[in-house]
Every structure is written in C-alpha cells, then in structure tokens.
Design a protein around this motif. Sequence first.
Motif, short mmCIF file in Angstrom:
data_model
loop_
_atom_site.label_atom_id
_atom_site.label_comp_id
_atom_site.label_asym_id
_atom_site.label_seq_id
_atom_site.Cartn_x
_atom_site.Cartn_y
_atom_site.Cartn_z
N TRP A 95 33.91 70.56 34.28
CA TRP A 95 34.80 69.42 34.43
C TRP A 95 35.97 69.54 33.45
O TRP A 95 35.77 69.64 32.23
N ALA A 96 37.20 69.57 33.97
CA ALA A 96 38.38 69.79 33.13
C ALA A 96 39.13 68.50 32.84
O ALA A 96 40.17 68.52 32.18
N ASN A 97 38.62 67.37 33.37
CA ASN A 97 39.28 66.08 33.19
C ASN A 97 40.67 66.07 33.83
O ASN A 97 40.86 66.69 34.86
N GLN A 98 41.67 65.41 33.23
CA GLN A 98 42.95 65.23 33.90
C GLN A 98 43.72 66.56 34.03
O GLN A 98 43.91 67.27 33.06
N LEU A 99 44.13 66.85 35.27
CA LEU A 99 45.02 68.00 35.52
C LEU A 99 46.32 67.43 36.08
O LEU A 99 47.25 67.16 35.35
N GLY A 100 46.35 67.21 37.38
CA GLY A 100 47.53 66.61 38.01
C GLY A 100 48.57 67.64 38.39
O GLY A 100 48.43 68.83 38.11
N ASP A 101 49.62 67.16 39.06
CA ASP A 101 50.71 68.05 39.48
C ASP A 101 51.50 68.50 38.26
O ASP A 101 52.45 67.84 37.84
N GLY A 102 51.12 69.64 37.73
CA GLY A 102 51.82 70.15 36.54
C GLY A 102 53.07 70.90 36.91
O GLY A 102 53.99 71.04 36.12
N ARG A 103 53.08 71.43 38.13
CA ARG A 103 54.29 72.14 38.57
C ARG A 103 54.60 71.82 40.02
O ARG A 103 55.01 72.68 40.79
N ALA A 104 54.36 70.56 40.37
CA ALA A 104 54.72 70.13 41.73
C ALA A 104 55.25 68.72 41.66
O ALA A 104 54.75 67.90 40.88
N ILE A 105 56.28 68.46 42.44
CA ILE A 105 56.84 67.11 42.52
C ILE A 105 57.04 66.78 44.00
O ILE A 105 57.67 67.54 44.73
N THR A 106 56.46 65.68 44.42
CA THR A 106 56.65 65.22 45.79
C THR A 106 58.00 64.52 45.88
O THR A 106 58.33 63.67 45.05
N LEU A 107 58.77 64.89 46.91
CA LEU A 107 60.08 64.25 47.10
C LEU A 107 59.92 62.92 47.81
O LEU A 107 60.66 61.97 47.57
N GLY A 108 58.95 62.86 48.72
CA GLY A 108 58.69 61.64 49.46
C GLY A 108 57.92 61.96 50.71
O GLY A 108 57.57 63.12 50.96
N LYS A 122 57.21 72.93 44.81
CA LYS A 122 56.28 73.56 43.88
C LYS A 122 57.10 74.43 42.93
O LYS A 122 57.75 75.39 43.37
N GLY A 123 57.11 74.03 41.66
CA GLY A 123 57.84 74.78 40.64
C GLY A 123 59.14 74.15 40.16
O GLY A 123 60.00 74.85 39.64
N PRO A 124 59.31 72.82 40.30
CA PRO A 124 60.59 72.20 39.96
C PRO A 124 60.68 71.68 38.52
O PRO A 124 61.57 70.88 38.21
N GLY A 125 59.81 72.12 37.63
CA GLY A 125 59.92 71.72 36.22
C GLY A 125 58.84 70.77 35.78
O GLY A 125 57.96 70.38 36.56
N LYS A 126 58.94 70.41 34.50
CA LYS A 126 57.84 69.66 33.86
C LYS A 126 57.61 68.28 34.44
O LYS A 126 58.54 67.60 34.87
N THR A 127 56.34 67.88 34.39
CA THR A 127 55.94 66.53 34.77
C THR A 127 55.01 66.02 33.66
O THR A 127 54.61 66.81 32.80
N PRO A 128 54.62 64.76 33.71
CA PRO A 128 53.66 64.28 32.70
C PRO A 128 52.33 65.01 32.77
O PRO A 128 51.47 64.80 31.91
N TYR A 129 52.12 65.86 33.78
CA TYR A 129 50.85 66.58 33.93
C TYR A 129 50.99 68.08 33.67
O TYR A 129 50.10 68.86 34.01
N SER A 130 52.11 68.48 33.08
CA SER A 130 52.33 69.91 32.86
C SER A 130 51.50 70.48 31.72
O SER A 130 51.49 71.69 31.51
N ARG A 131 50.86 69.61 30.97
CA ARG A 131 50.07 70.04 29.81
C ARG A 131 50.91 70.96 28.92
O ARG A 131 51.97 70.58 28.49
N PHE A 132 50.46 72.21 28.71
CA PHE A 132 51.16 73.10 27.78
C PHE A 132 52.16 74.00 28.50
O PHE A 132 52.78 74.85 27.89
N ALA A 133 52.32 73.86 29.83
CA ALA A 133 53.10 74.85 30.59
C ALA A 133 54.48 74.32 31.01
O ALA A 133 54.83 73.18 30.71
N ASP A 134 55.26 75.16 31.69
CA ASP A 134 56.67 74.85 31.94
C ASP A 134 56.98 74.18 33.27
O ASP A 134 58.12 73.80 33.53
#
Length: 509
Positions: A95-108, A122-134
């Motif tokens: 169990w890794a707990n919170q992951l989320g869209d770290g490198r994905a953003i839904t437009l709508g 997929k790949g449009p930059g950081k989100t609150p779920y990017s953790r340590f990545a870009d």
Amino acid sequence: MGRQSLSELKWRSYFLEETPGDKQVGGRPRQNPGVCWSRVKPTLVPNPVLRMWSEEMAETLNLEQVDGQVLGGNRLVEGMDPYAQRYGGHQFGNWANQLGDGRAITLGEVDTGPDVLELQLKGPGKTPYSRFADGKAVLRSSIREYLCSEAMHHLGIPTTRALSLVTTGENVVRDVMYDGNPAPEQGAIVCRVAPSFLRFGSFQIHSMNGDRATLKRLVDYTIEHHFPSHSSESDDGLLAWLDQIASETAIMIAHWMRVGFVHGVMNTDNMSIHGLTIDYGPYGWIEDYNPNWTPNTTDARTGRYRFGQQAQIGAWNFARLLESISPLFDEPERLYECLETYYNIYEEHNRSMWVQKLGLNEFRDTDSELIQNLTTVLQSVETDMTIFFRLLCTLEEPNIAHLKSAFYDTESIPVEEWNAWLNAWWTRVQGKPDRTTMQQANPKYVLRNWMAQLAIDAAEKEDYSIAHELYELLKSPYDEQEEFEEKWFQKRPEWARHRVGCSMLSCSS
Ligand code: AMP
Ligand code: MG
C-alpha cells in the motif's frame, strides 16, 4: 454537421461538480485528505508542435484538427476546467497511500451526444500529486502510449484512447535504467481519452483513510454517471456493479493473454474501473512464448507482473477494490460472490480464447489437455507467439516444417514433439480448423517493442514516418497487409535482444 473547434465542443465538469475537491488551486505536492481532485493548470511549454493526430478519435469527438497550443497545455479554451485526480494504490503489493495524477491533468469532459468522454493530458507539468517528480513525459514513452493504446483498440481490446501527441520543445532529464546516467530527452504530451480515468485506487484511498463519506460520494457519482443501470443504495445494487467490473476486468485480461500483451505495472492505481487497459508504461509483447517474461526491469527479480500471472494479479487487485467498497455494505461477506464472478468469467473467456485461437468451434473437456500440451511445447525452445499462431491459421498439413519461421533457432526445433502435438490438433479439428475465427483471434501484427523503438529512434530525429506507418499498420492487425509482411511480420531482430527499450524497460517515462 461539420467538425467543431475545441471551444465549440460541449465541455462539462461533472466530476468537479459532484465530488469533493481541494480548496487550493495548484500548489506544491501535499497530502490532500478528503478530496477526489485538485484544480491545476498545465505548465507553459516553449514550443508545442502537433506530431500525431488520431483522425478516428477526432471523429468520435466531432473535432476538427487543432494545433499544439491547447493539446500541449499552453492555452485553455472556454469550458475547460483542468484538474488532477487524487487516488492511491498498491504498488507491487504494498500500500503506497496517496499517489494521484502526478503527471496528468484532465482538461475536462466532453459531451459527444452518445457519450461523455474525458480528455486528459499526460505529461503537462507538476500537480499537487507530483510528489518528488517533474510531472513531465518524454517522447519515447509518449510514442509508446500513443501507438499502443490505438493498436489495442484495433485489436478489439478495451483501452483508453489517444487523440494527439505534441512535442513540447523542452528537454526533460531521465535516468532510463536508474543506473546513475541521467540524460536529456525531448518532452512530449499525449492527450488521452476515456469515459473516465477512475481507477481501483481512486476508491481505495478514501477507504484506507477511513473516510467513508467521501468513498460514498465517489461511488454514488461513479454509478450514476458511468454505470447508470445499477444502484448504489443497496448491497444488491453494489454487488451488481462490482460484478460488472469483475467481468470487464477479467475479459480485458483474457484479451491480453490472447495477443501476448504484458502490462508490466498492474498496480491497483493502474487498474481502470471501466476494465480498460490504462497507463501504458513498461508494457511489452511476448515474442518468445515465455509465461515468466516481463518487460519491466524493475520487476525482473520477482516477476510479479509477468505474462503468465496477469489473471491472478487481476484477481488480487480486484480483491483490493472489493475491500475498499466493503464499508458501504451491510453484509460485506457477500463480496466473495464478486470474486467468484471474476474467476468464472475469466475461465469462460480463457476457454473461448483457446477455442478461437485453435479454431476448435466449441470447447470439449479433452481440449484442456491439448491446450496444456501446446503451452508446454511452445516453451521448449524460443518460439514466436504471434508468428506461430498466425501461421497455424493457414496450416494445410500437420507438419512443423511449415511453421519454421516462428522459431528463433531453426536447428533446434523439437520436431517430434511438435509433430505429435500438431497431429493431435489436426485430428481434433478433423483437418478443418475454423480458419476464419482463428484469423480474427490471432493478429498478424502487434506493436513489438523493437518496432516501437524504431519509431522512437526516428522520431527523436524529427522523422515521424515510422510512427505513422505503424499507426496505419496496426489499424488492421488481423489483415494480411502483404506489403508490410517482410518488414513487420518478423521475429525480434538480433540487435533488439538486449537493447534498452526493446528487451529492457523501466517505469522511467
Ligand atoms: P505509474 O507507475 O506510471 O503508474 O505512476 C505511479 C505514480 O507516479 C502516479 O501517481 C504517477 O502520476 C506518478 N508519476 C510517474 N511519473 C511521474 C513524473 N514524471 N512526475 C510526476 N509524477 C509521476
Ligand atoms: Mg499510473
């Protein structure tokens, strides 16, 4: 009706309107208990250029071709309300707990009339779920996702789709084999499309956090919008819903086994609630028929996600989903029924898959042995799965000599064992296998890793011709397409045996 521009599409935000979300917009990576999403905007990129465009997906959306600005995340149109989804997951069994869209953003979401489809970058930059990545993606993995998701669709396998691939004009640094050799690669963004990108992990996160209220709201939302024939108000309704998910997940995996697809990272955050193949990372295609094979070097030691174990892992993952929905049940023990459904449906489809692949017309009890013997002899020496089954479709006498080109070393073919099996099969089908069905079940062309790699090598030099050729080829994977035979109906070439990207892949993307 003529095609519409992006701003003319009917944009909707049902998910944002009907599930709880984050008050803060964008911002640093953080834990976000109690929410299903955070609003966030794509990061600007220097030079977005549209490289690939799925005319079919565009037709489904009734969308005219657009430039790279919006699909590269630089410009939003009226109606879009971009967000990143929050979810959790079991990664490699933990169990890794919170992951989320770290490198994905839904437009709508887009209301196409018959359907509501979500468009996600997929790949449009950081989100609150990017953790340590870009939050970015590289061209290599974007081409792999674009080509494979479209190819899977044409193989008749449930999958998320791809609309476009844009290069960003920016370099992204990746250490491909995690061996301390980071190097810059071209950045890219795929726009992918699905009814939703809800995963098993979308539900798990609330349950694991003890947040029954949010879990309930997400389940209500999901059933109302995506499974309207079910009800979330009773154990019976929930069971019927979960049965459908069991069934769709089992069918998807039976299809993977039919064509030799190995997902590579079947973590519960990579399991779509719609039974779609999702999150194309270090996936691969079996060439040598080896059930222990996995393309993912990160998993090479334990082989948790190896080809031959995908059905069991599907069950394990589904059991985690059942656990996560259990707080909504009066009688949670009834959830075992759904696991039964999963196994039964898988078994049923596994059988019909073999009936089709071998042209048997119907399943007889004695066929189990025939199938078992086949998978054994297939493993005796390096044998190409796709070529073997495809040549079997047109075999005219039970003699392995006609299937020679499926073997990697033609000197070492176990001729006797093979001819024994071929004779048993020939007798079973009375010399008349159902060839039409076989040709529909045994594709001639699949996206072998080295094929994708050739497309990538060229694209990195701004030549997208191979990527386009493969895209067209894989639109008709069951057709002969003789003009492509010499080039693409081929075993893995020797140069690809140990090459990164062909025999070795990692999660680095
Ligand atoms: P995956 O193994 O691709 O399913 O990813 C697992 C998690 O890591 C997901 O939450 C991803 O969004 C996140 N992730 C993977 N790569 C990146 C990246 N380059 N930047 C931010 N998050 C990432
Ligand atoms: Mg993922």
